[in-house]
Design a protein around this motif. Structure first.
Motif, PDB file in Angstrom:
ATOM      1  N   ALA A 126       9.858  -9.609   4.019  1.00 60.37           N
ATOM      2  CA  ALA A 126       8.937 -10.629   3.492  1.00 60.37           C
ATOM      3  C   ALA A 126       7.603 -10.575   4.225  1.00 60.37           C
ATOM      4  O   ALA A 126       6.536 -10.588   3.601  1.00 60.37           O
ATOM      5  N   GLY A 127       7.652 -10.501   5.545  1.00 59.36           N
ATOM      6  CA  GLY A 127       6.413 -10.476   6.322  1.00 59.36           C
ATOM      7  C   GLY A 127       5.535  -9.289   5.998  1.00 59.36           C
ATOM      8  O   GLY A 127       4.325  -9.429   5.816  1.00 59.36           O
ATOM      9  N   THR A 128       6.123  -8.111   5.879  1.00 61.40           N
ATOM     10  CA  THR A 128       5.309  -6.928   5.610  1.00 61.40           C
ATOM     11  C   THR A 128       4.794  -6.893   4.181  1.00 61.40           C
ATOM     12  O   THR A 128       3.785  -6.253   3.912  1.00 61.40           O
ATOM     13  N   ARG A 129       5.449  -7.582   3.271  1.00 61.09           N
ATOM     14  CA  ARG A 129       4.943  -7.632   1.898  1.00 61.09           C
ATOM     15  C   ARG A 129       3.850  -8.669   1.703  1.00 61.09           C
ATOM     16  O   ARG A 129       3.044  -8.555   0.787  1.00 61.09           O
ATOM     17  N   LEU A 130       3.822  -9.691   2.521  1.00 58.13           N
ATOM     18  CA  LEU A 130       2.908 -10.807   2.293  1.00 58.13           C
ATOM     19  C   LEU A 130       1.512 -10.597   2.847  1.00 58.13           C
ATOM     20  O   LEU A 130       0.582 -11.277   2.451  1.00 58.13           O
ATOM     21  N   PHE A 131       1.342  -9.702   3.784  1.00 55.79           N
ATOM     22  CA  PHE A 131       0.004  -9.468   4.323  1.00 55.79           C
ATOM     23  C   PHE A 131      -0.074  -8.061   4.883  1.00 55.79           C
ATOM     24  O   PHE A 131       0.941  -7.426   5.137  1.00 55.79           O
TER      25      PHE A 131
END
Length: 142
Positions: A126-131
């Motif tokens: 999730a973190g790497t996809r969001l920013f």
């Protein structure tokens, strides 16, 4: 990966007009409701801290980061994996970016459930996809 006009990848959809920070994200074939609260500007280096009911450890880690690094050289992202209330509220008091995975999800295997590896994997995905960041530094606190 192509980005939408809002800078988010196309596989991320807004959950609704009721909460502009709420989005829907599909990870491992599961649709997750996620709320993103940005309190620090994005930087070239992102520090990701996946957690589940770990506010005290997060607070210690964030304090150490702030004491021993140059301010503005990084952004801190705490990624909460469905801790629930009041743990989420405590995370927001830390003054960092918070990604709340609101949907409860269960690991696909018993081994992953026991060791938390699935939850950490979902949080990091999730973190790497969001920013976007040029560098990622991950601090596990479990």
């Amino acid at each position: 990966m192509s980005l939408s006009r809002h800078g988010r990848p196309h596989d991320i959809r807004m959950a609704g007009d009721h909460d502009p920070e709420m989005i829907m994200l599909t990870i491992d074939g599961r649709r997750l409701e996620i709320r993103v609260t940005e309190r620090m500007p994005q930087a070239e280096t992102a520090i990701l801290i996946p957690t589940y009911r770990g506010e005290d450890l997060c607070a210690l880690a964030i304090d150490a980061i702030r004491r021993f690094t140059v301010e503005g050289a990084y952004s801190i992202w705490v990624i909460d994996t469905a801790s629930g209330w009041p743990w989420r509220a405590r995370l927001h008091r830390l003054g960092v970016n918070v990604i709340e995975i609101r949907t409860r999800f269960w690991p696909r295997t018993e081994r992953a459930r026991r060791h938390g590896s699935y939850a950490n994997g979902v949080a990091l995905e999730a973190g790497t996809r969001l920013f976007n960041a040029a560098w990622w530094f991950v601090m596990h606190n479990d």
